[in-house]
Design an enzyme around this catalytic site. Structure first.
Site, PDB file in Angstrom:
ATOM      1  N   GLN A   1      45.459  34.272  50.056  1.00  0.00           N
ATOM      2  CA  GLN A   1      45.538  35.720  49.956  1.00  0.00           C
ATOM      3  C   GLN A   1      45.311  36.375  51.320  1.00  0.00           C
ATOM      4  O   GLN A   1      45.398  37.599  51.429  1.00  0.00           O
ATOM      5  CB  GLN A   1      44.487  36.244  48.955  1.00  0.00           C
TER       6      GLN A   1
ATOM      7  N   ARG B   1      38.522  38.708  40.491  1.00  0.00           N
ATOM      8  CA  ARG B   1      38.921  40.118  40.341  1.00  0.00           C
ATOM      9  C   ARG B   1      37.699  41.042  40.244  1.00  0.00           C
ATOM     10  O   ARG B   1      37.657  41.941  39.416  1.00  0.00           O
ATOM     11  CB  ARG B   1      39.777  40.230  39.072  1.00  0.00           C
ATOM     12  N   CYS B   2      36.691  40.777  41.092  1.00  0.00           N
ATOM     13  CA  CYS B   2      35.408  41.437  40.909  1.00  0.00           C
ATOM     14  C   CYS B   2      35.130  42.506  41.930  1.00  0.00           C
ATOM     15  O   CYS B   2      34.105  43.156  41.844  1.00  0.00           O
ATOM     16  CB  CYS B   2      34.283  40.426  40.959  1.00  0.00           C
TER      17      CYS B   2
ATOM     18  N   GLU C   1      41.455  45.998  40.361  1.00  0.00           N
ATOM     19  CA  GLU C   1      40.314  45.374  39.686  1.00  0.00           C
ATOM     20  C   GLU C   1      39.548  46.322  38.782  1.00  0.00           C
ATOM     21  O   GLU C   1      38.579  45.903  38.127  1.00  0.00           O
ATOM     22  CB  GLU C   1      39.362  44.786  40.738  1.00  0.00           C
TER      23      GLU C   1
END
Lengths: 293, 173, 783
Positions: free
Chosen positions: C220, C367-368, C737
């Site tokens: 990413q 996804r935090c 998110e």
């Protein structure tokens, strides 16, 4: 992800298949493959020879035989075939319920009833449902054919009464009695999982409205699939009322011996045997009385 | 296990084209498609037959190609995502996924499309519940499934001969 | 006048995605699709033990397998100084062990072979002899003085990694002590794993002639990886090319550097052959970066009318065997200090201690938003707990304490300046959409009959867009982001950005930004990213940062182009720049709009008719240093029914109102919300990774790690409010998110609400049927 090497044969007849099983002691039968291949891909199973029976013609039948008053199911009848069969939905709702809950749609397209029985995983739905239905196994070997009541078929976890050279070629389920009903209740953590607990019930009512016959099978409630004989026997002669349903469910719970694992602790699973037996009995009775829940 | 196993010949049709390959018996169908035939549209998402990313049609039936051996496909007709587009025309389901934003990372998409194709062949007018049940063997981490359902409904409508109307039309104006 | 805006596809339009044509046809280019001539395959031998000394590694059987070319161990890497590598939090992590292993499934050796199947056979044939050691599994016990050391290599001979705190400890203590009402809860947020459908992997290729290393990688953040690889290997960055091709889901799990990548690169460097490594799903779940694993003790204090006075939180963070979380360097607990939430909180104090255990390393990969999931879970649970204590409707308690619209920009007592928000409006919209009053009536009726129904609310504030250079860096690299735009003579353009989509639709949304800013149709704008040879340096995509940072960079680069285009227009129209205005996507002479030039006209002029003294071409680059983070927010409401027989929780309805400021593509944003909600439902009800006393992992395959299917997932009901960010060039905030942050506490609050009349004030996630059933049983309401 990658299985170990093996030799592969795809016989074209039952005779050829059982000859291969007789010739190779550690051979495994490949039917639906959705229990065996995942084990092989994790290298938890490494059979040196795979005997693929999928090419044997004429084994995919599901038909009633009025001569013996049994439903006869061939070795290659797949879960989806039961789901789609009007005959099964109408006359064998226990089997219909059980088939519809196995795995996911992709699994159901390949997995076979006979394979599930031969694999004898206590977590599989078919064995429990078929125990409730009082089924029997037709096993074929080079020495001929024999019939084994399912109640004598499961010896231990993943272990059956089959000899190494025997192939399950057919399952037989008795015709439904008049005023009978069946149901299968499966509690799963999510769709596609094995049952936390599964309960199959088959019963019939007599003219007086009391229970004439009953069979109860428990899935994933012990080291083998369990036939809750005491609970089933209790129901005979009883009216289909709540107190008796509850008592039978209690007896089924007492027949269970689940282990603690990622699907739940022991007391929870035992309570679920009781709760699912209640639900399966209620639905089976409703079906027996003519409703279609 | 120490002696190498003889390869076997597999003849199969994939998206209408005939192929003959020499494979080890243990070669998984998904690897046969991806490696031997260079059809990398079918994906691998797990190793316990749980995710459905590898779904293809085998003689019209949706199956997990990771849980089938290549040798089992001898004589079979396989359809993969690469075969959906015909004569430079997207299949109605592909159109539906595009119109309805039924994909994000695209990794589960080929499996979803093939499952949906088989689902609609058997049930051309599925309810939402039937669609959700039909795709319950295909995991998606990106979309939360709502738009996949809409994509399949779009594709179903077009396959039934109705006009495809995207639920996104209002926001496209 | 035809509506140009729909064909333009600028901001606000649900443009069909430009990346879809290849994915729909199965022509994506994911790592495992890459085939290079002579490519070999790598597989990994992994430890069955959580903590063990390696007595011996015997590769002879493996090397005898036809096709197996090499087996590499830690001792081999040690000779090259590569047995250890830095983590993104400046800790160190073993690439391959030289003498002992520290988590189950740790990489122990790698096998390189001609085929994938031979590599698997090779890995199965490597014989490793272990001497098991006592594992450290309980993070509390890990801090006891006689606990075995997970990291004897560290100078500090302790399992304690760091202590971090924010806020005024003493003032908070006083406020809590003086408060009329204090509620306290112990909250455990268990370890989970993001399980994107594509696992991690790479193809590493070293060209011996040119000396260039090319690595296609599930990453990413390709530029950051290139820099790290260069620092570790001493190969100059000009000779390293990292390419993120198509990525099948990231969600944070594809940010860390895993040992497999490094081993594949080493194998490529030593063999001169392309080396492919793709992990199996089980490897991915068992060894790659986890998320959560926070043990939280929280207290919320209020006066008797419900006005919040103070928040105090103490947390133990179980980081596994290394702090390999991908946090900004000054934030070992990420942005946890957003925990005062959407409320006007006078005082707060939060402290977090990180601890080593014998589990895989990681921390923020699901996804935090850098621990915002944990922070929001805590505050939203505490608000409901307080509401219960005060016997107050949780809606009323929230409305009483919201930061009001006129208080923005709002400085929280923990130091964040929230840019904009309108919490009451979002909540009201959610209440109206779900029919809150009717649901409460229904609940009362059902409760009288013994049926368990609950309504749960979550009003969350997110914090995304890391971040301003004075505060944010990863390994010292500031967290700007970038865009480079070049417009071609015939009016189409190419945009290269420093962020990296893994399904978020950047090829479409960033083109839309440029379409809007330059008036060029979106289908004529190509967006590229992921190739470090061509894309401008960026920090990548995670923590919902792309739109806030690279989106801003794109707008600003486009505006630089527009500035030059204005001068070109003035030249063509023979007027002064001040006579012109940018209107209806063209430069018009003020008062004489028929005298106009479009950007396409000006692009052509930039190459054919530019004024003397002006450079030809029409392009710009911007490295954007955001002045602040952005603060998206939302109001979620969940309705649940609990089966008294089985303990199953059924989510009957879920309404999500989100506000991410200016919406670039409503369809894409909605898709992000849908997906995020599913990743909020999953940890709330299904997913968990846990370790038994021997350090064995549970939940290590998809059989037991329960990723929800379409059957478990409700039909999400979504809507939005729009409160632009005042500091972002487009008014946009991130959104990827928000739903994962906001959803779990809504579902927990619903379940607690269903059970509150039985005296329940908190339930930990995942709220599995056995867990709920046990509560029902203890309270005497199980069937």
């Amino acid at each position: 992800m990658i299985p170990a090497s093996f030799r592969y044969a795809a016989p074209q007849s039952v005779g050829e298949a059982v000859d291969l099983l007789a010739a190779h002691a550690d051979a495994k039968v490949l039917a639906g493959g959705h229990s065996l291949l995942p084990l092989m891909k994790l290298r938890l199973a490494m059979p040196p020879v795979l005997v693929d029976i999928n090419r044997i013609p004429g084994l995919d039948y599901i038909r009633e035989d009025p001569q013996i008053e049994q439903l006869r199911v061939g070795a290659l009848a797949r879960h989806i075939d039961f789901e789609r069969s009007q005959l099964i939905q109408d006359r064998y709702p226990l089997l219909w319920d059980a088939a519809r809950g196995i795995g996911d749609p992709l699994v159901r397209n390949r997995g076979t009833l006979a394979g599930a029985v031969a694999h004898a995983d206590p977590a599989a739905d078919w064995p429990a449902a078929l125990l409730a239905a009082n089924a029997s196994v037709v096993a074929t070997s080079p020495r001929g054919e024999r019939i084994i009541p399912l109640s004598e078929f499961f010896r231990a976890i993943l272990t059956t009464a089959l000899t190494p050279d025997e192939l399950v070629t057919e399952l037989r389920i008795p015709f439904p009695e008049p005023r009978s009903g069946g149901a299968y209740e499966k509690l799963e953590r999510k769709v596609g999982d094995y049952a936390v607990i599964g309960v199959g019930v088959q019963l019939s009512l007599n003219a007086a409205g009391t229970i004439a016959k009953a069979g109860i099978g428990l899935c994933n409630a012990g080291s083998t699939s369990i036939r809750a004989t005491e609970a089933a026997a209790y129901l005979v002669g009883k009216p289909p009322a709540t107190d008796y349903i509850n008592e039978a469910a209690q007896l089924a719970m007492q027949a269970s011996d689940p282990i603690e694992d990622d699907r739940g602790p022991v007391d929870y699973k035992r309570a679920m045997v009781r709760e699912l037996t209640r639900r399966a009995l209620r639905r089976a009775l409703a079906r027996a009385e003519g409703g279609r829940p | 296990m120490s002696a190498p196993v003889e390869k076997m010949t597999v003849s199969l049709t994939v998206n209408g084209q005939s192929h003959t390959v020499e494979v080890e018996p243990r070669l998984l169908l998904v690897h046969l498609l991806r490696e031997d035939l260079n059809l990398t549209g079918t994906h691998i998402g797990c190793d316990t037959s749980n995710c459905g990313a590898c779904t293809v049609l085998l003689d019209g039936i949706q199956v997990k190609s990771c849980t089938l051996l290549g040798v089992q496909a001898d004589g079979a007709s396989i359809e993969t995502v690469e075969g959906l587009e015909q004569n430079a025309q997207l299949h109605p389901l592909q159109e539906g996924f595009w119109q309805e934003h039924g994909l994000q990372c695209g990794f589960c998409t080929p499996g979803m499309l093939m499952t949906a194709k088989a689902l609609l062949a058997e049930n051309p007018s599925p309810t939402e519940a039937e669609i959700r049940r039909g795709i319950s063997g295909n995991l998606c981490r990106c979309t939360g499934y709502v738009n996949i359902v809409k994509a399949i409904q779009y594709g179903a409508a077009k396959l039934r001969g109705e006009a495809g109307v995207s639920t996104q039309e209002a926001a496209r104006a | 006048m035809p509506d140009a805006t729909a064909t333009l596809g600028g901001i606000g339009h649900s443009v069909k995605r430009k990346e879809d044509p290849r994915f729909l046809r199965g022509r994506g280019n994911y790592i495992d699709d890459i085939k290079l001539p002579g490519m070999v395959y790598m597989d990994i031998v992994r430890s069955p033990y959580a903590h063990a000394r390696i007595k011996s590694i015997d590769a002879s059987a493996a090397l005898a397998i036809p096709g197996v070319a090499a087996v590499v161990t830690g001792k081999d890497l040690e000779a090259a100084g590569l047995a250890w590598m830095p983590t993104l939090m400046s800790d160190t992590q073993m690439v391959l062990p030289t003498d002992h292993v520290v988590y189950q499934s740790q990489e122990v050796a790698v096998v390189v072979a001609a085929t994938r199947y031979a590599a698997a056979d090779g890995a199965a044939a490597v014989e490793v002899e272990y001497e098991p050691l006592e594992p450290v599994v309980d993070p509390f016990k890990a801090l006891e003085p006689d606990a075995p050391l997970v990291r004897p290599d560290k100078d500090k001979k302790s399992n304690h990694i760091w202590h971090w705190e924010a806020g005024d400890r003493e003032a908070t203590e006083r406020a809590v002590a003086a408060a009329d009402v204090v509620v306290a809860e112990d909250i455990y947020i268990p370890r989970i794993h993001v399980a994107s459908i594509e696992t991690c992997g790479c193809v590493a290729n070293f060209d011996r002639v040119s000396g260039k290393l090319t690595v296609w990688m599930t990453t990413q953040a390709p530029h950051a990886i290139r820099t790290v690889f260069s620092l570790v290997s001493k190969i100059p960055e000009s000779k390293i090319r990292v390419i993120s091709p198509d990525i099948g889901g990231g969600f944070g799990g594809k940010v860390p550097v895993y040992p497999g990548y490094v081993c594949a690169v080493v194998a490529a460097l030593t063999t001169g052959l392309p080396v492919k490594w793709i992990e199996d799903r089980s490897e991915n779940l068992q060894a790659d970066s986890f998320a959560r694993d926070y043990h939280i003790r929280a207290e919320l204090a209020s006066d008797k009318s419900g006005k919040m006075q103070a928040l105090r939180i103490k947390t133990l963070a179980d980081h596994g065997a290394a702090d390999a979380a991908a946090n900004p360097s000054k934030f070992p607990a990420g942005l946890f200090s957003i925990c005062t939430g959407s409320y006007d909180m006078p005082q707060a104090f939060v402290e977090v201690d990180g601890v080593y255990t014998n589990k895989p390393p990681g921390g923020v990969a699901y996804r935090c938003s850098f621990r915002v999931t944990e922070a929001v879970h805590t505050i939203e649970r505490m608000v409901d707990s307080l509401a219960l204590k005060l016997n107050m409707d949780p809606v009323e308690l929230r409305q009483k304490n919201f930061i009001q619209p006129d208080q923005f920009p709002y400085r929280s007592c923990l130091g964040w300046e929230y840019d904009s928000g309108n919490y009451p409006a979002a909540l009201q919209k959610a209440l109206d959409k779900i029919g809150y009053a009717d649901l409460r009536r229904e609940q009362a009726e059902k409760r009288a009959r013994g049926e368990l129904m609950g309504i749960g609310i979550s009003t969350f504030t997110e914090i995304v867009g890391a971040g301003p250079s004075n505060t944010f860096d990863i390994l010292g690299i500031k967290m700007f982001d970038s865009a480079e735009i070049r417009v071609h003579p015939t009016g189409s353009a190419i945009v290269r950005i420093g962020v990296q989509t893994q399904g978020q639709g950047h090829e479409t949304t960033f083109a839309q930004i440029v379409a809007e800013e330059l008036g060029l149709p979106v289908e004529n704008i190509e967006v590229e990213h992921g190739d470090t040879d061509t894309a401008p340096y960026g920090l990548g995509t995670y923590a919902s940062r792309s739109t806030p940072t690279a989106g801003a960079a794109t707008a600003m680069a486009a505006r630089k182009i527009r500035d030059k285009a204005a001068r070109l227009a003035a030249h063509l129209l023979e007027c002064s720049v001040d006579d012109l205005e940018w209107k209806d996507y063209q430069f018009q002479v003020k008062g004489a709009p028929e005298r106009a030039r479009t950007m396409a006209d000006l692009a052509f002029a930039a190459y054919t008719n530019h004024p003397q003294g002006m450079e030809a071409g029409l392009e710009a680059v911007c490295y954007y240093d955001p002045p602040n983070l952005t603060f998206p927010f939302g109001a979620y409401i969940a309705v649940v029914d609990i089966d008294r027989g089985t303990g199953e929780v059924h989510v009957r309805r879920f309404v999500a109102i989100d506000d991410c400021g200016t919406v670039i593509n409503p369809m894409v944003v909605e898709g992000q919300i849908h997906g995020g909600l599913a990743m909020g439902l999953a940890p709330a009800l299904y997913e968990q990774i846990w370790y038994d006393a021997d350090g064995n992992m549970h939940g290590g395959t998809l059989m037991d790690y329960l990723v929800p299917t379409a059957m478990e997932t409700p039909s999400w009901e979504t809507d939005r409010t729009v409160t632009p960010s005042p500091h972002h060039p487009l008014g946009a905030k991130g959104v990827g998110e928000s739903a994962t942050v906001g959803a779990p506490p809504a579902i927990v609050n619903a379940v607690v609400d269903a059970l509150s009349h039985l005296g329940i004030t908190h339930v930990d996630i995942p709220m599995t049927p056995p867990r709920i059933w046990r509560i029902l049983q203890e309270k005497g309401v199980a069937l």
